[in-house]
Write an enzyme that holds these catalytic residues in place. Structure first.
Site, PDB file in Angstrom:
ATOM      1  N   GLY A 177      31.611  67.246  55.224  1.00 50.14           N
ATOM      2  CA  GLY A 177      31.960  66.116  56.087  1.00 50.14           C
ATOM      3  C   GLY A 177      31.515  66.422  57.502  1.00 50.14           C
ATOM      4  O   GLY A 177      30.512  65.905  58.001  1.00 50.14           O
ATOM      5  N   ARG A 178      32.246  67.354  58.115  1.00 54.44           N
ATOM      6  CA  ARG A 178      31.977  67.757  59.500  1.00 54.44           C
ATOM      7  C   ARG A 178      30.514  68.150  59.718  1.00 54.44           C
ATOM      8  O   ARG A 178      29.918  67.759  60.730  1.00 54.44           O
ATOM      9  CB  ARG A 178      32.881  68.952  59.820  1.00 54.44           C
ATOM     10  CG  ARG A 178      32.840  69.440  61.241  1.00 54.44           C
ATOM     11  CD  ARG A 178      33.483  70.836  61.341  1.00 54.44           C
ATOM     12  NE  ARG A 178      34.736  70.922  60.623  1.00 54.44           N
ATOM     13  CZ  ARG A 178      35.922  70.674  61.153  1.00 54.44           C
ATOM     14  NH1 ARG A 178      36.014  70.352  62.422  1.00 54.44           N
ATOM     15  NH2 ARG A 178      37.025  70.764  60.418  1.00 54.44           N
TER      16      ARG A 178
ATOM     17  N   CYS B 259      51.175  60.360  78.045  1.00 53.74           N
ATOM     18  CA  CYS B 259      52.411  60.924  78.583  1.00 53.74           C
ATOM     19  C   CYS B 259      52.790  62.168  77.798  1.00 53.74           C
ATOM     20  O   CYS B 259      53.773  62.169  77.048  1.00 53.74           O
ATOM     21  CB  CYS B 259      53.531  59.904  78.513  1.00 53.74           C
ATOM     22  SG  CYS B 259      53.102  58.417  79.392  1.00 53.74           S
TER      23      CYS B 259
ATOM     24  N   TYR C 242      36.554  63.841  62.477  1.00 52.82           N
ATOM     25  CA  TYR C 242      37.995  64.021  62.696  1.00 52.82           C
ATOM     26  C   TYR C 242      38.439  63.687  64.118  1.00 52.82           C
ATOM     27  O   TYR C 242      39.404  64.253  64.618  1.00 52.82           O
ATOM     28  CB  TYR C 242      38.416  65.453  62.311  1.00 52.82           C
ATOM     29  CG  TYR C 242      37.977  65.821  60.912  1.00 52.82           C
ATOM     30  CD1 TYR C 242      38.539  65.195  59.813  1.00 52.82           C
ATOM     31  CD2 TYR C 242      36.969  66.756  60.698  1.00 52.82           C
ATOM     32  CE1 TYR C 242      38.110  65.497  58.522  1.00 52.82           C
ATOM     33  CE2 TYR C 242      36.537  67.062  59.409  1.00 52.82           C
ATOM     34  CZ  TYR C 242      37.111  66.427  58.327  1.00 52.82           C
ATOM     35  OH  TYR C 242      36.694  66.724  57.068  1.00 52.82           O
TER      36      TYR C 242
END
Ligand SMILES: *Cc1c(COP(=O)(O)O)cnc(C)c1O
Length: 507
Positions: free
Chosen positions: A340-341, A434, A464
């Site tokens: 994938g990556r 935040c 991702y």
């Protein structure tokens, strides 16, 4: 402001490293230079010094699409998909006639990418009903799609059968029973792979091997992993699958981790699975024609990462499979892999606009004697020494890239809208959420004159990042632009405020 079109060596290039920086981070000799392994093909600085992809300057992308923005090179995606497939096909040609490459859709998935994957001769891995819906809409034949997951719902299993998927990768004994029952109830046969846990865990630079698995995925190969003495969960599943009328058992699968640089872990897992495959074939008089060795091939996120070329990994894995099959006297199963990556990760950079900046002073770590940074303030004898760290806030953050927060992932960044001859300054690129942990790039040297309105580009965000993006603080998720042959187009539009409000029932 554009200047220094020829990227002269930064006069401050020899600046001392900040003691606050991690050991792996070097002060770049030229802050304007792009470290090639981090960037997609076609990305470079134009004559004005601005970052451009296929000749399109980032300021133009910002004007057209806004920021934050994922900018993906279609050309580069296709090239990486092809390069990976070619490397593995070459290495395994004489062993099993080549390799089936399944692109791991969870890394980044949309219908356009599914079409690229198919056009380049790859198949598709999915892991949910939603991912199957994308595959179906893209029109890829079900036979070229696999479904993963440790807790597939009945609806997902039905959908897999509706789409006549090439393989359902079954993760546990209860799931095997469920798949068999659903398929038999429909009068159909599910094509099944069994996901095993070989006890090999690869990390970036080493792997560990354990007998027992303490994780949610897969069928254990440990001989005491069931109540029947000497029988592993993996073997129990093989025996059961071989007996179910609703199941055609294609073979075995493993996936040992992610962002792996060395081939050793893959090799040990392949050996363990081949031993097991041979033993099961002999004991149960069956043939298991397929073996999937998963994904996990690493990419460079920072200049400190040095992944091996796909060909090197493919050849190392092929050598192990060839030797092991000969030793066992078995016909080699058809091998498949699931990167994938390694296909999508480096195709993309995220473009952000800089907003507020501040410099804090941080207590210096204990430094070796005689090692003082130019910028150190305080008592050089070692007490009350503080060092500067610059916080550069951008208009996105953990909502478009949660990997630094989730995994302590490191990234890199460059000033994209112009070059600069200013001094390198240790900086931390942070988002607008935040959350004090909302870090995009923990440590990077950026020019001292980075200012509000500048654009930053963070490479290596194809995998991702968009896939894990969220609406934290009601930020709209960014769009994804694909660039090819000098033109750009949205392949996923960014969310609008209306999108965010649509699901709020207001009752
Ligand atoms: C995540 C995953 C992959 C892809 O991993 P990468 O590190 O992106 O190559 C492949 N197979 C399975 C089963 C996975 O869960």
């Amino acid at each position: 402001m554009t200047q220094n079109p020829v990227n002269p060596v930064n006069p401050a290039g020899a600046a001392a490293a900040s003691p606050l920086a991690p050991d792996w981070l070097q002060v770049p000799a030229d802050l304007n230079a792009l470290h090639e392994p981090l960037w997609a093909a076609g990305v470079g600085r134009n004559d004005g010094g601005e970052l451009a992809i296929d000749g399109i300057p980032v300021s133009e992308l910002q004007r057209e699409y806004g920021t934050p923005l994922f900018v993906m090179s279609e050309t580069d995606f296709r090239a990486r998909a092809r390069a990976f497939t070619d490397a593995f096909n070459d290495a395994f040609a004489d062993i099993c006639g080549g390799v089936d490459v399944y692109y791991a859709g969870k890394s980044f998935l949309c219908t356009t990418v599914v079409r690229w994957v198919e056009e380049e001769g790859l198949r598709l891995d999915t892991a949910s009903g939603g991912e199957l819906a994308v595959a179906a809409r893209a029109g890829i034949p079900g036979a070229e799609v696999a479904l993963h997951g440790n807790n597939k719902s009945g609806a997902e299993i039905h959908r897999a059968l509706d789409m006549q998927l090439g393989r359902i990768v079954v993760d546990s004994l209860p799931e095997l029973e469920r798949v068999a029952a659903i398929a038999a109830g429909r009068g159909e046969t599910a094509r099944v792979m069994l996901r095993l846990t070989p006890g090999v865990h690869a990390h970036t630079h080493e792997f560990i091997a354990t007998a027992h698995e303490d994780q949610k995925f897969g069928l254990s190969m440990a001989p005491d992993s069931t109540e029947q003495a000497g029988l592993s969960a993996a073997e129990e599943a093989v025996a059961a699958a071989a007996g179910y009328p609703g199941v055609e058992l294609l073979g075995l699968h493993c996936h040992i981790g992610s962002q792996i640089f060395e081939p050793d872990g893959f090799a040990v897992a392949a050996e363990k699975l081949l031993d097991f495959l041979a033993a099961m074939q002999a004991k149960y008089s069956i043939v298991l024609p397929e073996l999937d060795l998963g994904g996990g091939y690493g990419i460079a996120y920072t200049p400190a990462d040095t992944p091996r070329p796909a060909a090197e990994i493919a050849q190392a894995m092929a050598a192990v499979v060839r030797t092991k099959c000969a030793e066992l006297g078995i016909t080699a199963p058809r091998i498949s892999i699931e990167p994938g990556r390694a296909i999508v990760g480096s195709t993309t950079f995220t473009l952000y606009e800089v907003g507020t900046l501040k410099t804090v002073r941080v207590d210096a770590p204990a430094a070796p004697a005689g090692d003082t940074a130019e910028d150190t303030v305080g008592d050089m004898a070692g007490e009350n020494v503080t060092l500067p760290r610059r916080y550069v806030s951008v208009d996105g953050g953990m909502s478009d890239n949660p990997r630094p927060v989730l995994y302590d992932a490191d990234y890199s960044a460059v000033l994209a809208s112009r070059t600069s001859a200013a001094t390198p300054q240790l900086s931390r690129v942070v988002g607008k959420h935040c959350e004090s942990g909302d870090i995009v790039v923990r440590d990077v040297y950026l020019p001292e004159d980075v200012a509000a309105g500048d654009l930053l580009a963070v490479p290596g965000t194809g995998a991702y990042c968009w896939a894990l993006s969220s609406n934290y603080n009601y930020l709209a998720r960014p769009g994804v632009v694909a660039v090819r042959d000098g033109s750009s187009r949205l392949i996923v539009r960014g969310e609008t405020e209306q999108d965010l409000l649509n699901r709020d029932m207001g009752v």
